[in-house]
Design a protein around this motif. Structure first.
Motif, PDB file in Angstrom:
ATOM      1  N   MET A   1       2.210   5.451  -1.095  1.00 39.92           N
ATOM      2  CA  MET A   1       3.220   4.505  -1.554  1.00 39.92           C
ATOM      3  C   MET A   1       3.727   3.679  -0.388  1.00 39.92           C
ATOM      4  SD  MET A   1       6.789   5.262  -3.581  1.00 39.92           S
ATOM      5  CE  MET A   1       7.489   6.202  -2.219  1.00 39.92           C
ATOM      6  N   LYS A   2       3.802   2.379  -0.600  1.00 45.62           N
ATOM      7  CA  LYS A   2       4.265   1.486   0.456  1.00 45.62           C
ATOM      8  C   LYS A   2       5.766   1.664   0.663  1.00 45.62           C
ATOM      9  CE  LYS A   2       4.482  -3.431   1.565  1.00 45.62           C
ATOM     10  NZ  LYS A   2       5.924  -3.657   1.358  1.00 45.62           N
ATOM     11  N   VAL A   3       6.157   1.926   1.901  1.00 45.80           N
ATOM     12  CA  VAL A   3       7.560   2.137   2.259  1.00 45.80           C
ATOM     13  C   VAL A   3       8.132   0.829   2.768  1.00 45.80           C
ATOM     14  CG1 VAL A   3       9.125   3.418   3.752  1.00 45.80           C
ATOM     15  CG2 VAL A   3       7.099   4.543   2.819  1.00 45.80           C
ATOM     16  N   PRO A   4       9.337   0.431   2.317  1.00 50.27           N
ATOM     17  CA  PRO A   4       9.934  -0.812   2.816  1.00 50.27           C
ATOM     18  C   PRO A   4      10.094  -0.779   4.328  1.00 50.27           C
ATOM     19  CG  PRO A   4      11.132  -0.018   0.888  1.00 50.27           C
ATOM     20  CD  PRO A   4      10.173   1.071   1.283  1.00 50.27           C
ATOM     21  N   LEU A   5      10.009  -1.968   4.947  1.00 52.02           N
ATOM     22  CA  LEU A   5      10.065  -2.083   6.400  1.00 52.02           C
ATOM     23  C   LEU A   5      11.238  -2.964   6.824  1.00 52.02           C
ATOM     24  CD1 LEU A   5       8.667  -1.572   9.180  1.00 52.02           C
ATOM     25  CD2 LEU A   5       7.477  -3.737   8.812  1.00 52.02           C
ATOM     26  N   PRO A 207      -1.896  -8.423  -3.660  1.00 59.12           N
ATOM     27  CA  PRO A 207      -0.977  -8.452  -2.521  1.00 59.12           C
ATOM     28  C   PRO A 207      -0.705  -7.042  -2.053  1.00 59.12           C
ATOM     29  CG  PRO A 207       0.196  -8.887  -4.562  1.00 59.12           C
ATOM     30  CD  PRO A 207      -1.249  -8.869  -4.896  1.00 59.12           C
ATOM     31  N   GLY A 208      -1.069  -6.754  -0.811  1.00 60.43           N
ATOM     32  CA  GLY A 208      -0.930  -5.389  -0.317  1.00 60.43           C
ATOM     33  C   GLY A 208       0.302  -5.201   0.542  1.00 60.43           C
ATOM     34  N   THR A 209       0.718  -6.225   1.292  1.00 59.51           N
ATOM     35  CA  THR A 209       1.890  -6.121   2.140  1.00 59.51           C
ATOM     36  C   THR A 209       2.621  -7.448   2.108  1.00 59.51           C
ATOM     37  OG1 THR A 209       0.894  -6.989   4.148  1.00 59.51           O
ATOM     38  CG2 THR A 209       0.567  -4.650   3.722  1.00 59.51           C
ATOM     39  N   THR A 210       3.754  -7.502   2.776  1.00 64.23           N
ATOM     40  CA  THR A 210       4.549  -8.720   2.769  1.00 64.23           C
ATOM     41  C   THR A 210       3.894  -9.849   3.542  1.00 64.23           C
ATOM     42  OG1 THR A 210       5.753  -7.907   4.700  1.00 64.23           O
ATOM     43  CG2 THR A 210       6.704  -7.470   2.554  1.00 64.23           C
ATOM     44  N   ARG A 211       2.843  -9.566   4.301  1.00 66.11           N
ATOM     45  CA  ARG A 211       2.151 -10.641   5.009  1.00 66.11           C
ATOM     46  C   ARG A 211       0.956 -11.132   4.197  1.00 66.11           C
ATOM     47  NH1 ARG A 211      -2.626  -8.805   7.183  1.00 66.11           N
ATOM     48  NH2 ARG A 211      -2.824  -6.571   7.385  1.00 66.11           N
ATOM     49  N   ASP A 212       0.896 -10.755   2.894  1.00 62.31           N
ATOM     50  CA  ASP A 212      -0.168 -11.205   2.015  1.00 62.31           C
ATOM     51  C   ASP A 212      -1.544 -10.744   2.476  1.00 62.31           C
ATOM     52  OD1 ASP A 212       1.749 -12.487   0.561  1.00 62.31           O
ATOM     53  OD2 ASP A 212       1.460 -14.402   1.548  1.00 62.31           O
ATOM     54  N   ARG A 252      -0.243   1.608  10.787  1.00 59.62           N
ATOM     55  CA  ARG A 252       0.713   2.574  10.239  1.00 59.62           C
ATOM     56  C   ARG A 252       1.058   2.251   8.794  1.00 59.62           C
ATOM     57  NH1 ARG A 252       4.257   6.171  13.238  1.00 59.62           N
ATOM     58  NH2 ARG A 252       5.127   7.526  11.665  1.00 59.62           N
ATOM     59  N   ARG A 253       1.244   0.958   8.501  1.00 62.46           N
ATOM     60  CA  ARG A 253       1.566   0.539   7.141  1.00 62.46           C
ATOM     61  C   ARG A 253       0.402   0.824   6.189  1.00 62.46           C
ATOM     62  NH1 ARG A 253       6.313  -0.578   5.321  1.00 62.46           N
ATOM     63  NH2 ARG A 253       5.993  -2.679   4.538  1.00 62.46           N
TER      64      ARG A 253
END
Length: 439
Positions: A1-5, A207-212, A252-253
């Motif tokens: 699960m993706k954890v907020p950063l 979309p996997g992360t906030t950096r697209d 890490r993400r």
């Protein structure tokens, strides 16, 4: 699960690292030091009011100096901002508002990220009142605090978690998730392209992360597999490549949402400190691991070249000695498919359970073959059980946990692998005093 950063940014000497320590101090034992692993303090985990999130510290932003070091630090901070769900902009309540603060505020405003403004070093009442001048930055209310003494940190955390995105559990992910990790320029993109270009039947962009970043779905032998991409910065192309330190952040993400990691190394360059950093995080995450030595086609070979290369790499990455090592070439496609085949096998291994009866026969034989005595006392393993899978966790109840030193832990782990397998996956061992078994 993706954890907020949450990313911490600001000028040099405003107290970013002190606030970083304050925030991750809310969560104890975030890093466990073990021989053979390399750790840095860039990235940590925190929790507040039931919210679990990650925190990344960044170098001080110099807006006036255009030298190479300042540019590199600036690029690193931009990477963190691109990754972040919330940015904490830290200013200095003692020095007050500076032109550099205004420039950084403009930069952050353009990022589109939620921003929390923290006026640090505001222990005294007059500094708390003076912090009002930071309203002029136009990015919201300044929060006076003292990262060193803890004043105002609770209010700051309340504001941070209020801006964090909701983490929804959603349906359980059953597809195999494989992260391709490594420092820049080792060939991660090429391996990803080779996998998706030659073996895919269905590929979709998500979309996997906030950096697209883009995850790729491939189908191998009728099974859908998700390749978690950490190959580079894909947003707007404004951030220069070759950002060594922050490859750890991206790795890490990716590891947080993966089952197996493929650690990519450059055969021509050999092992570097940054490779060890990322390998250490693979080990810490407890995911399955494969070591892919890329660009093997460029290496001049003799009779024992592969054997000598593997021996040297294993010596530097002892904490990943359970990971299969594959010499590959993304350019030619040599052994690339083998990476996915191994990942599928490792996922099965990570789910392996050892029956308690077999485990206790194993421990009896273990102590008989290699008894451990320290300070005149013999270690006795009374009982053992497997408590979890993915990764496998074994709990041993003993007469005195102080008798179990690191080398004996390694001995037990090695014997577990010899007896039951577990290639490619980390194994976690825990030891409890006999009294705990009765509670």
């Amino acid at each position: 699960m993706k954890v907020p950063l949450v990313a911490l940014v600001g000028r040099p000497n405003v107290g970013k690292s002190t606030l970083f320590n304050r925030l991750i101090g809310q969560r104890l034992a975030i890093v466990q030091d073990e021989p053979g692993t390399t750790r840095d303090r860039l990235y940590g985990r925190a929790d507040w009011a039931g919210y679990d999130f990650a925190v990344v510290d960044t170098g001080g932003l110099e807006t006036e100096d255009a030298g190479p070091l300042a540019i590199r630090v600036r690029n690193q901070a931009l990477v963190a901002v691109e990754e972040a769900d919330v940015v904490v902009f830290i200013v200095d309540a003692i020095t007050g508002l500076t032109p550099s603060d205004q420039e950084i505020a403009d930069l952050l405003r353009r990022s589109g990220r939620p921003i929390v403004l923290a006026a640090n070093k505001a222990e005294r009442k007059d500094r708390q009142e003076d912090a009002g001048e930071f309203w002029s930055l136009g990015i919201g209310e300044p929060h006076p605090l003292s990262a060193l003494h803890g004043y105002g940190s609770g209010d700051l955390l309340d504001t941070i978690v209020a801006k964090l995105p909701a983490v929804e559990a959603g349906p359980e992910e059953t597809r195999l998730q494989v992260a391709i990790v490594g420092r820049p320029n080792v060939g991660k993109s090429s391996i990803l392209n080779r996998l998706t270009g030659s073996e895919r039947s269905v590929v979709s962009e998500e979309p996997g992360t906030t950096r697209d970043a883009i995850d790729s779905n491939i189908t191998v032998d009728g099974e859908e597999i998700v390749l978690v991409d950490t190959a580079g910065i894909r947003r707007r192309g404004k951030i220069e490549p070759g950002i060594e330190q922050y490859s750890v952040l991206r790795a890490r993400r990716a590891l947080e949402r993966s089952d197996v990691a493929v650690l990519v190394l450059d055969a021509d360059a050999g092992i570097t400190a940054q490779d060890a950093h990322i390998g250490g995080y693979v080990d810490e995450a407890g995911v399955g691991a494969i070591i892919a030595v890329n660009k093997w086609d460029l290496v001049e070979k003799e009779t024992n070249t592969a054997m000598l290369a593997e021996r040297a790499l294993r010596a530097e990455l002892k904490f990943l000695d359970h990971a299969p090592l594959v010499f590959v070439s993304a350019l030619s496609g040599q052994r690339i498919r083998r990476l996915i085949t191994l990942a599928m096998e490792i996922r099965v291994t990570r789910k392996l359970r050892v029956p308690t009866s077999a485990l206790n026969r194993f421990t009896a034989d273990l102590v008989a073959r290699h008894p451990l005595t320290s300070h005149g006392r013999a270690l006795k393993i009374r009982y053992a059980t497997q408590a979890a899978i993915e990764p496998p966790l074994f709990i041993f109840f003993v007469n005195d946990v102080r008798l179990v030193h690191f080398t004996y832990r390694r001995y037990i782990e090695n014997r577990l692998r010899e007896e039951f397998g577990f290639e490619g996956t980390a194994i976690r061992l825990a030891f409890r005093d006999q009294q705990e078994a009765k509670d």
